[in-house]
Design an enzyme around this catalytic site. Sequence first.
Site, mmCIF file in Angstrom:
data_model
loop_
_atom_site.group_PDB
_atom_site.id
_atom_site.type_symbol
_atom_site.label_atom_id
_atom_site.label_comp_id
_atom_site.label_asym_id
_atom_site.label_seq_id
_atom_site.Cartn_x
_atom_site.Cartn_y
_atom_site.Cartn_z
ATOM 1 N N ARG A 69 -0.200 11.721 -6.175
ATOM 2 C CA ARG A 69 -0.817 12.280 -4.977
ATOM 3 C C ARG A 69 -1.106 13.683 -4.846
ATOM 4 N NH1 ARG A 69 1.024 12.459 -0.183
ATOM 5 N NH2 ARG A 69 2.813 12.304 -0.886
ATOM 6 N N TYR A 199 -4.523 7.582 -10.473
ATOM 7 C CA TYR A 199 -3.213 7.607 -9.917
ATOM 8 C C TYR A 199 -2.812 6.812 -8.558
ATOM 9 C CZ TYR A 199 1.346 8.178 -6.699
ATOM 10 O OH TYR A 199 2.379 7.936 -6.426
ATOM 11 N N LYS A 208 -2.937 4.449 1.355
ATOM 12 C CA LYS A 208 -2.784 5.606 1.939
ATOM 13 C C LYS A 208 -4.222 5.940 2.442
ATOM 14 C CE LYS A 208 1.031 6.147 1.000
ATOM 15 N NZ LYS A 208 2.224 5.716 1.649
ATOM 16 N N HIS A 228 3.441 5.823 8.809
ATOM 17 C CA HIS A 228 3.767 5.588 7.896
ATOM 18 C C HIS A 228 5.444 4.768 7.827
ATOM 19 C CE1 HIS A 228 4.514 8.267 3.630
ATOM 20 N NE2 HIS A 228 4.773 7.114 3.561
ATOM 21 N N SER A 250 7.349 10.605 1.861
ATOM 22 C CA SER A 250 7.084 9.355 0.321
ATOM 23 C C SER A 250 8.106 9.974 -0.107
ATOM 24 C CB SER A 250 6.073 9.931 -0.371
ATOM 25 O OG SER A 250 5.153 10.096 0.861
ATOM 26 N N CYS A 252 11.857 9.293 -0.027
ATOM 27 C CA CYS A 252 12.739 9.551 1.127
ATOM 28 C C CYS A 252 13.452 7.956 0.859
ATOM 29 C CB CYS A 252 12.328 10.448 2.327
ATOM 30 S SG CYS A 252 11.846 11.873 1.719
ATOM 31 N N ASP A 277 6.463 0.950 3.217
ATOM 32 C CA ASP A 277 5.614 1.855 3.033
ATOM 33 C C ASP A 277 4.591 2.227 4.938
ATOM 34 O OD1 ASP A 277 5.567 4.110 2.563
ATOM 35 O OD2 ASP A 277 3.086 3.293 1.547
ATOM 36 N N ARG A 368 5.948 4.797 -11.544
ATOM 37 C CA ARG A 368 6.214 3.105 -9.828
ATOM 38 C C ARG A 368 6.059 2.250 -11.147
ATOM 39 N NH1 ARG A 368 4.811 5.209 -4.664
ATOM 40 N NH2 ARG A 368 5.342 7.137 -4.699
HETATM 41 C C1 OXD Z 1 3.503 8.385 -1.149
HETATM 42 C C2 OXD Z 1 3.404 6.305 -1.790
HETATM 43 O O1 OXD Z 1 3.182 8.543 -2.329
HETATM 44 O O2 OXD Z 1 3.832 5.824 -0.419
HETATM 45 O O3 OXD Z 1 3.819 8.204 0.587
HETATM 46 O O4 OXD Z 1 3.143 6.243 -2.950
HETATM 47 MN MN MN Z 2 4.279 5.810 1.875
#
Ligand code: OXD
Ligand code: MN
Length: 584
Positions: A69, A199, A208, A228, A250, A252, A277, A368
Amino acid sequence: MPQNQSVLDWVREIAALTQPENIFWCDGSERENEFLIEESLKQNVLIELNQKKVPRSYLHRSNPNDVARVEQFTFVCTPTKEEAGPTNNWSEPKETYAKLRGLLKGAMRGRTLFVIPYIMGPPDSPLTKVGFEITDSKYVVLNMRIMTRMGEIAVKRLGDDPNAEWNRGVHSLLDVNPERRFICHFPQDNAIISVGSGYGGNVLLSKKCLALRIGSYLARTQGWMAEHMLILGVESPEGKKHYVAAAFPSACGKTNFAMLIPPKHFKGWKVTTVGDDIGWMQIRDGQLYAVNPENGYFGVVPGTSCKSNPNAMKSIANDTIYTNVALTDDGDVWWEGKDGAPPAHAFDWRGNDWTPDSKEKAAHPNSRFTTPMRNNPALDPDVEKGEGVPISAIIFGGRRSDTVPLVYQAFDWNHGVYLGATMASETTAAAAGTVGKVRRDPMAMLPFCGYNIGQYFQHWLDIGKRLSSPPLIFNVNWFRKGVKSQFLWPGFGENMRVLKWIIDRCEGTGGALKSPIGWLPSPHDLDLAELDIDHKCVAEILGIDHEEWAKELAEHKIFFDSLGGVVPKQLLDQREQLAARFKE
Ligand code: OXD
Ligand code: MN
């Protein structure tokens, strides 16, 4: 094809601007998917994997300049800068539309314009939203089919009312040039325009962009919450079930936590995944209920293994699109942290030769997987429940090497909002920029709150006033390090021990000590049986270092001050109270 005139007019307008060779209305069918995969293979958008090893799964290599991102190119375009607030890049809507129209002019010449109808949320939920995404990327269509409920279902839900609420999303790859990369949100128009990137986080506009940035704006005006957060269920051997929502920044470990498998000692306990998420929450009978608006997982690959997340490994064993992982000579996928020895030779995420001696990583740190949530063996049976699942606890957490103990509980809702508002984490590869720098990331929403963060904090406080049975609020930190920079806590499945204490607190049975920062478990309040951990480590990880906290408190002040007067007084008061408790 929808009958709704407002959709038809919009598609016509975008087609007139972008001048595609043809228009493709996606229906989300299996046949369509097969056709698009075939085309993508021909055009090298996808690489076929060994279908015996990873059935119906493919690899996509992105442009190396386009792997995460881009927060610096992400804009909230509200009529005034104040509405976007101090944490968002703001851009004037009229000028921004004009600039984007300029970039989109003729941008799809010789390409196909795909129209993707989709819904976010379970089909029969009052929270569910309809979106249409226009894109010139097959990769986006294939991913959106996994990540959302796509096709007829959205067309039907929208109906033919030209005034019905739906999100307009336009995406074009342009020439995938960072100089022409803009992710723009127009909350008042329920519209998104994203150009110059391929992306996921920038272009799967459901995620998002709609579910969080536009979603949070709609949530505030409509009285619900877009967060989130992962959502998981925890069931005791006696069959008593609680649901918990957790906001971590993100990369984590939200997906790992949402798919946790309890260690042997917790025989009979079960953890199930509602979402990994995003959580949308509404108030019913004075309680918070959450739904996962998504239909799939877009997760970080490196580090995923049978040790860290067996359920994720099963989820990505088939029907998965991999982006930017390594390709082995026998057509399998590989990444750093996968089980087993590294291959003697592979092609790295850029397609270059790679061996274990190579200096470069084989898989990009933000590579990913996109996989349907139905693949998850631990999927919660109530994932489709329209009213959502009742939330007993909200957990905030970040990646902090020091200061923040393994777990503690807020004294009440407003104190919990303060924990969320002052949360911080070391940055990860999910966003372009420096990795490992501590930054404040309130409620893990810093990159995703679609309006003024001060109003967002106030919205949290207002929601609390409407809750007669609010969830308890906790803060966790799996990442605290000792003097030798070693992690003090084993993490992964062992996080069940922390989750169990949280559930005990919800049940009113868990012990805790009052500390200046909140309710803290003492070592014997945590079930640490059959865990190979040093007692000193446990004391250290649950400890509060007053010097570190003096610094932390000063950081909270710096952060609040940096927001330029938008922080609600209740939160400023919380800081004063926290400081006073340290002096008691
Ligand atoms: C982020 C995702 O970047 O969930 O938070 O991809
Ligand atoms: Mn996320």
